[in-house]
Design a protein around this motif. Structure first.
Motif, PDB file in Angstrom:
ATOM      1  N   LEU A   1       0.846  -1.187   0.000  1.00 21.50           N
ATOM      2  CA  LEU A   1       0.000   0.000   0.000  1.00 21.50           C
ATOM      3  C   LEU A   1       0.883   1.240   0.000  1.00 21.50           C
ATOM      4  O   LEU A   1       1.614   1.481   0.958  1.00 21.50           O
ATOM      5  CB  LEU A   1      -0.899   0.013   1.238  1.00 21.50           C
ATOM      6  CG  LEU A   1      -1.723  -1.252   1.466  1.00 21.50           C
ATOM      7  CD1 LEU A   1      -2.378  -1.211   2.825  1.00 21.50           C
ATOM      8  CD2 LEU A   1      -2.747  -1.410   0.360  1.00 21.50           C
ATOM      9  N   GLU A   2       0.831   2.012  -1.078  1.00 20.43           N
ATOM     10  CA  GLU A   2       1.683   3.201  -1.208  1.00 20.43           C
ATOM     11  C   GLU A   2       0.957   4.427  -0.676  1.00 20.43           C
ATOM     12  O   GLU A   2      -0.249   4.605  -0.891  1.00 20.43           O
ATOM     13  CB  GLU A   2       2.041   3.425  -2.678  1.00 20.43           C
ATOM     14  CG  GLU A   2       2.920   4.641  -2.893  1.00 20.43           C
ATOM     15  CD  GLU A   2       3.266   4.859  -4.352  1.00 20.43           C
ATOM     16  OE1 GLU A   2       4.296   5.464  -4.612  1.00 20.43           O
ATOM     17  OE2 GLU A   2       2.484   4.417  -5.236  1.00 20.43           O
ATOM     18  N   PHE A   3       1.720   5.272   0.015  1.00 17.20           N
ATOM     19  CA  PHE A   3       1.228   6.553   0.505  1.00 17.20           C
ATOM     20  C   PHE A   3       2.092   7.633  -0.137  1.00 17.20           C
ATOM     21  O   PHE A   3       3.152   7.991   0.384  1.00 17.20           O
ATOM     22  CB  PHE A   3       1.281   6.612   2.041  1.00 17.20           C
ATOM     23  CG  PHE A   3       0.429   5.554   2.680  1.00 17.20           C
ATOM     24  CD1 PHE A   3      -0.932   5.764   2.851  1.00 17.20           C
ATOM     25  CD2 PHE A   3       0.971   4.345   3.073  1.00 17.20           C
ATOM     26  CE1 PHE A   3      -1.734   4.789   3.421  1.00 17.20           C
ATOM     27  CE2 PHE A   3       0.175   3.351   3.643  1.00 17.20           C
ATOM     28  CZ  PHE A   3      -1.177   3.576   3.812  1.00 17.20           C
ATOM     29  N   PRO A   4       1.645   8.150  -1.314  1.00 13.91           N
ATOM     30  CA  PRO A   4       2.449   9.127  -2.051  1.00 13.91           C
ATOM     31  C   PRO A   4       2.767  10.357  -1.201  1.00 13.91           C
ATOM     32  O   PRO A   4       1.945  10.813  -0.405  1.00 13.91           O
ATOM     33  CB  PRO A   4       1.557   9.497  -3.236  1.00 13.91           C
ATOM     34  CG  PRO A   4       0.661   8.307  -3.413  1.00 13.91           C
ATOM     35  CD  PRO A   4       0.411   7.804  -2.014  1.00 13.91           C
ATOM     36  N   GLY A   5       3.978  10.862  -1.405  1.00 17.95           N
ATOM     37  CA  GLY A   5       4.399  12.056  -0.690  1.00 17.95           C
ATOM     38  C   GLY A   5       4.497  11.855   0.805  1.00 17.95           C
ATOM     39  O   GLY A   5       4.494  12.824   1.560  1.00 17.95           O
ATOM     40  N   ASN A   6       4.561  10.602   1.240  1.00 18.94           N
ATOM     41  CA  ASN A   6       4.607  10.282   2.671  1.00 18.94           C
ATOM     42  C   ASN A   6       3.419  10.870   3.418  1.00 18.94           C
ATOM     43  O   ASN A   6       3.503  11.160   4.605  1.00 18.94           O
ATOM     44  CB  ASN A   6       5.927  10.741   3.301  1.00 18.94           C
ATOM     45  CG  ASN A   6       7.102   9.983   2.750  1.00 18.94           C
ATOM     46  OD1 ASN A   6       7.082   8.761   2.681  1.00 18.94           O
ATOM     47  ND2 ASN A   6       8.122  10.702   2.331  1.00 18.94           N
ATOM     48  N   GLN A   7       2.310  11.048   2.722  1.00 20.02           N
ATOM     49  CA  GLN A   7       1.093  11.582   3.330  1.00 20.02           C
ATOM     50  C   GLN A   7       0.268  10.430   3.863  1.00 20.02           C
ATOM     51  O   GLN A   7      -0.534   9.839   3.158  1.00 20.02           O
ATOM     52  CB  GLN A   7       0.285  12.404   2.310  1.00 20.02           C
ATOM     53  CG  GLN A   7       1.015  13.613   1.804  1.00 20.02           C
ATOM     54  CD  GLN A   7       1.314  14.590   2.919  1.00 20.02           C
ATOM     55  OE1 GLN A   7       0.463  14.907   3.747  1.00 20.02           O
ATOM     56  NE2 GLN A   7       2.541  15.067   2.961  1.00 20.02           N
ATOM     57  N   PHE A   8       0.467  10.111   5.110  1.00 22.69           N
ATOM     58  CA  PHE A   8      -0.209   8.987   5.739  1.00 22.69           C
ATOM     59  C   PHE A   8      -1.251   9.501   6.714  1.00 22.69           C
ATOM     60  O   PHE A   8      -0.997  10.386   7.504  1.00 22.69           O
ATOM     61  CB  PHE A   8       0.803   8.123   6.487  1.00 22.69           C
ATOM     62  CG  PHE A   8       0.160   7.044   7.298  1.00 22.69           C
ATOM     63  CD1 PHE A   8      -0.055   7.220   8.642  1.00 22.69           C
ATOM     64  CD2 PHE A   8      -0.260   5.873   6.705  1.00 22.69           C
ATOM     65  CE1 PHE A   8      -0.667   6.236   9.400  1.00 22.69           C
ATOM     66  CE2 PHE A   8      -0.862   4.885   7.444  1.00 22.69           C
ATOM     67  CZ  PHE A   8      -1.072   5.078   8.801  1.00 22.69           C
ATOM     68  N   ARG A   9      -2.438   8.937   6.613  1.00 18.74           N
ATOM     69  CA  ARG A   9      -3.471   9.179   7.620  1.00 18.74           C
ATOM     70  C   ARG A   9      -3.765   7.834   8.253  1.00 18.74           C
ATOM     71  O   ARG A   9      -3.931   6.834   7.564  1.00 18.74           O
ATOM     72  CB  ARG A   9      -4.731   9.747   6.979  1.00 18.74           C
ATOM     73  CG  ARG A   9      -4.537  11.149   6.450  1.00 18.74           C
ATOM     74  CD  ARG A   9      -5.856  11.784   6.074  1.00 18.74           C
ATOM     75  NE  ARG A   9      -6.874  10.802   5.770  1.00 18.74           N
ATOM     76  CZ  ARG A   9      -7.634  10.798   4.698  1.00 18.74           C
ATOM     77  NH1 ARG A   9      -7.486  11.726   3.805  1.00 18.74           N
ATOM     78  NH2 ARG A   9      -8.555   9.879   4.503  1.00 18.74           N
ATOM     79  N   GLY A  10      -3.834   7.798   9.556  1.00 19.49           N
ATOM     80  CA  GLY A  10      -3.946   6.548  10.278  1.00 19.49           C
ATOM     81  C   GLY A  10      -5.293   5.869  10.229  1.00 19.49           C
ATOM     82  O   GLY A  10      -5.461   4.815  10.831  1.00 19.49           O
ATOM     83  N   ASP A  11      -6.277   6.398   9.503  1.00 18.89           N
ATOM     84  CA  ASP A  11      -7.618   5.808   9.524  1.00 18.89           C
ATOM     85  C   ASP A  11      -7.714   4.467   8.801  1.00 18.89           C
ATOM     86  O   ASP A  11      -8.702   3.752   8.934  1.00 18.89           O
ATOM     87  CB  ASP A  11      -8.658   6.780   8.994  1.00 18.89           C
ATOM     88  CG  ASP A  11      -8.291   7.449   7.686  1.00 18.89           C
ATOM     89  OD1 ASP A  11      -7.114   7.448   7.326  1.00 18.89           O
ATOM     90  OD2 ASP A  11      -9.201   7.995   7.037  1.00 18.89           O
ATOM     91  N   VAL A  12      -6.689   4.069   8.082  1.00 18.09           N
ATOM     92  CA  VAL A  12      -6.715   2.774   7.412  1.00 18.09           C
ATOM     93  C   VAL A  12      -6.469   1.622   8.399  1.00 18.09           C
ATOM     94  O   VAL A  12      -7.016   0.533   8.240  1.00 18.09           O
ATOM     95  CB  VAL A  12      -5.699   2.730   6.243  1.00 18.09           C
ATOM     96  CG1 VAL A  12      -4.275   2.719   6.737  1.00 18.09           C
ATOM     97  CG2 VAL A  12      -5.941   1.535   5.356  1.00 18.09           C
TER      98      VAL A  12
END
Length: 147
Positions: free
Chosen positions: A16-27
């Motif tokens: 699972l890729e998170f482009p731009g290191n933009q991660f939201r923890g709701d996954v």
């Protein structure tokens, strides 16, 4: 994992890729729902980052969304060592520079009774795969247009 072969479901992996290191923890609460519901068992969970220069590094479990809470502590220790250095290279080949990724290997617990029945009847899985969602939707659109 000391279960007999009859008690093991199919094993899959996801990157699972998170482009731009933009991660939201709701996954990750949704992932926990799958575990708590008995649908999957996490075998390995690894986080990586691909730097702008292309270098791929492993990340430690931490506060990924920066809200001060340890989002992934429940996943700490979810590792069998199955993911190796060559796998990190493969992940680095599919994610963009400046991105992070979660690599998840999981057992499909929902399929254990079916897999056991197939094995008990002398059958075996000889192929499997996934149809990408966009291809499925395109196929449906074409079918609808032809009707």
């Amino acid at each position: 994992m000391t279960e007999s072969l009859d008690e093991i479901g199919p094993i899959d992996y996801l990157v699972l890729e998170f482009p731009g290191n933009q991660f939201r923890g709701d996954v990750f609460p949704r992932l926990l729902d799958l575990v708590d519901g008995g649908l999957i068992r996490i075998i390995d969970l690894l986080f990586v980052r691909k730097e702008a220069d292309g270098e791929v590094t492993m990340l430690t479990i931490s506060d990924l969304d920066g809200d001060g809470e340890l989002d992934l502590a429940v996943f700490e220790g979810a590792s069998t060592g199955l993911i190796g250095e060559d796998d990190l290279d493969d992940v680095g080949g599919v994610i963009e520079p400046g991105s992070s990724a979660a690599v998840l290997i999981y057992e499909n617990l929902w399929a254990v009774p079916f897999a056991a029945a197939v094995r008990a009847s002398g059958g075996q899985l000889v192929s499997n795969g996934r149809i990408p969602l966009h291809e499925f939707l395109e196929s449906l659109d074409e079918t609808e247009a032809d009707a």
